[in-house]
Design an enzyme around this catalytic site. Structure first.
Site, PDB file in Angstrom:
ATOM      1  N   LYS A   1      -4.867   3.626  -2.499  1.00  0.00           N
ATOM      2  CA  LYS A   1      -4.030   2.936  -1.498  1.00  0.00           C
ATOM      3  C   LYS A   1      -4.777   2.815  -0.167  1.00  0.00           C
ATOM      4  CE  LYS A   1      -0.353   2.062  -3.956  1.00  0.00           C
ATOM      5  NZ  LYS A   1       0.139   0.692  -4.172  1.00  0.00           N
TER       6      LYS A   1
ATOM      7  N   TYR B   1      -4.444   8.381  -6.426  1.00  0.00           N
ATOM      8  CA  TYR B   1      -3.420   7.462  -5.899  1.00  0.00           C
ATOM      9  C   TYR B   1      -3.663   7.205  -4.410  1.00  0.00           C
ATOM     10  CZ  TYR B   1       1.033   5.609  -4.384  1.00  0.00           C
ATOM     11  OH  TYR B   1       2.001   4.809  -3.813  1.00  0.00           O
TER      12      TYR B   1
ATOM     13  N   SER C   1       0.868  -1.183   0.000  1.00  0.00           N
ATOM     14  CA  SER C   1       0.000   0.000   0.000  1.00  0.00           C
ATOM     15  C   SER C   1       0.904   1.232   0.000  1.00  0.00           C
ATOM     16  CB  SER C   1      -0.961  -0.039   1.194  1.00  0.00           C
ATOM     17  OG  SER C   1      -0.251   0.034   2.406  1.00  0.00           O
TER      18      SER C   1
HETATM   19  N1  LIG Z   1       8.443   4.840  -4.245  1.00  0.00           N
HETATM   20  C1  LIG Z   1       7.671   5.315  -3.293  1.00  0.00           C
HETATM   21  O1  LIG Z   1       7.955   6.367  -2.694  1.00  0.00           O
HETATM   22  C2  LIG Z   1       6.437   4.555  -2.874  1.00  0.00           C
HETATM   23  C3  LIG Z   1       5.804   4.937  -1.690  1.00  0.00           C
HETATM   24  C4  LIG Z   1       4.676   4.258  -1.273  1.00  0.00           C
HETATM   25  C5  LIG Z   1       4.196   3.186  -2.025  1.00  0.00           C
HETATM   26  N2  LIG Z   1       4.810   2.839  -3.170  1.00  0.00           N
HETATM   27  C6  LIG Z   1       4.247   1.712  -3.940  1.00  0.00           C
HETATM   28  O2  LIG Z   1       5.247   0.771  -4.238  1.00  0.00           O
HETATM   29  C7  LIG Z   1       4.886   0.067  -5.429  1.00  0.00           C
HETATM   30  C8  LIG Z   1       6.075   0.065  -6.366  1.00  0.00           C
HETATM   31  O3  LIG Z   1       6.344   1.410  -6.765  1.00  0.00           O
HETATM   32  P1  LIG Z   1       7.805   1.928  -7.114  1.00  0.00           P
HETATM   33  O4  LIG Z   1       8.075   3.102  -6.276  1.00  0.00           O
HETATM   34  O5  LIG Z   1       8.763   0.805  -7.132  1.00  0.00           O
HETATM   35  O6  LIG Z   1       7.555   2.502  -8.592  1.00  0.00           O
HETATM   36  P2  LIG Z   1       7.989   2.014 -10.026  1.00  0.00           P
HETATM   37  O7  LIG Z   1       9.444   1.851 -10.121  1.00  0.00           O
HETATM   38  O8  LIG Z   1       7.303   2.933 -10.959  1.00  0.00           O
HETATM   39  O9  LIG Z   1       7.346   0.567 -10.122  1.00  0.00           O
HETATM   40  C9  LIG Z   1       6.009   0.345 -10.427  1.00  0.00           C
HETATM   41  C10 LIG Z   1       5.869  -1.070 -10.950  1.00  0.00           C
HETATM   42  O10 LIG Z   1       4.484  -1.316 -11.250  1.00  0.00           O
HETATM   43  C11 LIG Z   1       4.391  -1.776 -12.585  1.00  0.00           C
HETATM   44  N3  LIG Z   1       3.150  -1.348 -13.203  1.00  0.00           N
HETATM   45  C12 LIG Z   1       2.653  -0.083 -13.247  1.00  0.00           C
HETATM   46  N4  LIG Z   1       1.532  -0.056 -13.979  1.00  0.00           N
HETATM   47  C13 LIG Z   1       1.320  -1.325 -14.404  1.00  0.00           C
HETATM   48  C14 LIG Z   1       0.341  -1.925 -15.214  1.00  0.00           C
HETATM   49  N5  LIG Z   1      -0.654  -1.223 -15.760  1.00  0.00           N
HETATM   50  N6  LIG Z   1       0.424  -3.256 -15.455  1.00  0.00           N
HETATM   51  C15 LIG Z   1       1.434  -3.988 -14.929  1.00  0.00           C
HETATM   52  N7  LIG Z   1       2.399  -3.473 -14.153  1.00  0.00           N
HETATM   53  C16 LIG Z   1       2.347  -2.156 -13.901  1.00  0.00           C
HETATM   54  C17 LIG Z   1       5.591  -1.154 -13.303  1.00  0.00           C
HETATM   55  O11 LIG Z   1       5.946  -1.919 -14.432  1.00  0.00           O
HETATM   56  P3  LIG Z   1       5.739  -1.493 -15.970  1.00  0.00           P
HETATM   57  O12 LIG Z   1       5.800  -0.011 -16.038  1.00  0.00           O
HETATM   58  O13 LIG Z   1       6.848  -2.207 -16.668  1.00  0.00           O
HETATM   59  O14 LIG Z   1       4.409  -2.041 -16.318  1.00  0.00           O
HETATM   60  C18 LIG Z   1       6.662  -1.265 -12.234  1.00  0.00           C
HETATM   61  O15 LIG Z   1       7.238  -2.540 -12.268  1.00  0.00           O
HETATM   62  C19 LIG Z   1       3.655   0.773  -5.988  1.00  0.00           C
HETATM   63  O16 LIG Z   1       2.490   0.074  -5.632  1.00  0.00           O
HETATM   64  C20 LIG Z   1       3.692   2.122  -5.293  1.00  0.00           C
HETATM   65  O17 LIG Z   1       2.412   2.684  -5.178  1.00  0.00           O
HETATM   66  C21 LIG Z   1       5.922   3.489  -3.620  1.00  0.00           C
END
Ligand SMILES: NC(=O)c1ccc[n+]([C@@H]2O[C@H](COP(=O)([O-])OP(=O)(O)OC[C@H]3O[C@@H](n4cnc5c(N)ncnc54)[C@H](OP(=O)(O)O)[C@@H]3O)[C@@H](O)[C@H]2O)c1
Length: 299
Positions: free
Chosen positions: A162, A158, A144
């Site tokens: 979440k 977003y 989340s």
């Molecule tokens: N980074 C932060 O600060 C943060 C904070 C809180 C929560 N989160 C959560 O952590 C998780 C990972 O995020 P991240 O920060 O690692 O960002 P990220 O590098 O952008 O990774 C997002 C991942 O989700 C995949 N994705 C997105 N849309 C998709 C779709 N339509 N179909 C299939 N795959 C999809 C992307 O792959 P493709 O683009 O190749 O499809 C990528 O592998 C997310 O749920 C995000 O909300 C992140």
């Protein structure tokens, strides 16, 4: 309940970059058999090769777009066919969109956020949890966000997706109470990924991010794997932000001034509606490309 990861069959969504990629590497290093899913096949193949080169079990690569209804169900079937079953489901794929509610309403951009962040995890749960129940064991990990506790202008789709996922995660835990199927919520605060680099470009973000610790994907993955092994229910990362979960009203109160600052910094006539992610709008893709370049230079 202690859990071993070696030999477990794991489906992880959003494994092509950021947190999902780091989780895949850490789980593979513990001996898990992975199915890695996302849209970007080249990045998944690179990850698979990296895992193999490090002595891990070569993952199955499953290309899918989870913003399309029905694809999560198909993904579950493919993972079960390829791995022979799924013991651990990691719902990590996530995107956002930027836009004020009066511009986005229920437009496709907002719906896609919910399809990826909320409905797809639920579809995967519907396909895979009955099989876990039949085997009497399993684990669901939902990624989340601490933004479930604090939204900000333009990012409500977003944050609310979440919040909804967090509520369903807690509900699932209660529904499975008494079974041997675990439910873990991973609540990241800001973590240095391409996604964060996009969020940092959104109006008002500099106010919100300026006093927060920024986490690192590898450290998060190490902590998450440990939490899975220990049978923990929740993991907040960076740890410094754990108070946000247990004292949410205090945190909301403390953050109120910052959020008001951010709200004052936005242009309410900004009518843009922007998709985030690797298939997002040019401004998002540029932020991601700049992030990738800066990290390549640094490594
Ligand atoms: N980074 C932060 O600060 C943060 C904070 C809180 C929560 N989160 C959560 O952590 C998780 C990972 O995020 P991240 O920060 O690692 O960002 P990220 O590098 O952008 O990774 C997002 C991942 O989700 C995949 N994705 C997105 N849309 C998709 C779709 N339509 N179909 C299939 N795959 C999809 C992307 O792959 P493709 O683009 O190749 O499809 C990528 O592998 C997310 O749920 C995000 O909300 C992140």
């Amino acid at each position: 309940m202690q859990r071993t990861i070696a030999g477990r069959r794991v489906l992880i969504t959003g494994a092509s970059s950021g947190i999902g990629r780091a989780l895949a590497l850490a789980l593979a290093a513990k001996g898990a058999r992975l199915a890695v899913a996302a849209r970007t096949e080249s990045a998944l193949l690179t990850l698979a090769a990296e895992i193999t080169a490090a002595g891990g079990i070569t993952p199955v690569v499953l290309v899918t777009d989870l913003s399309v209804p029905g694809n999560a169900e198909a993904l579950a079937h493919r993972a079960v066919t390829e791995l022979g079953g799924v013991d651990i489901l990691v719902n990590n794929a996530g995107v956002g969109c930027f836009g004020f509610q009066w511009n986005v309403g229920d437009r496709e951009e907002g719906r896609e956020v919910y399809e990826t962040n909320f409905w797809s995890p639920l579809a995967l749960i519907r396909e895979l949890v009955p099989q876990m129940r039949a085997r009497g064991t399993g684990l669901v990990v939902n990624v989340s966000s601490l933004m479930q506790l604090r939204t900000w202008p333009g990012l409500g789709y977003y944050a609310s997706s979440k919040s909804a996922l967090a509520a369903m995660t807690e509900t699932l835990r209660l529904e499975l109470m008494g079974s041997r199927i675990g439910v873990m919520e991973l609540l990241p605060g800001p973590v240095d990924t391409q996604f964060l680099s996009e969020a940092a470009h959104s109006p008002g973000a500099r106010h919100i991010l300026k006093n927060l610790p920024i986490g690192d994907t590898e450290k998060l993955a190490v902590a998450a794997v440990r939490a899975i092994e220990q049978g923990r229910r929740r993991l907040v990362y960076p740890r410094r932000l754990v108070a946000a979960l247990y004292l949410p009203m205090l945190v909301r109160f403390k953050a109120a001034r910052t959020v008001r600052g951010a709200a004052a910094d936005i242009d309410v006539d900004d009518a843009r509606v922007l998709r985030s992610g690797s298939a997002g709008d040019p401004v998002a893709r540029q932020a991601r490309a700049e992030w990738a370049l800066a990290h390549r230079r640094a490594s």
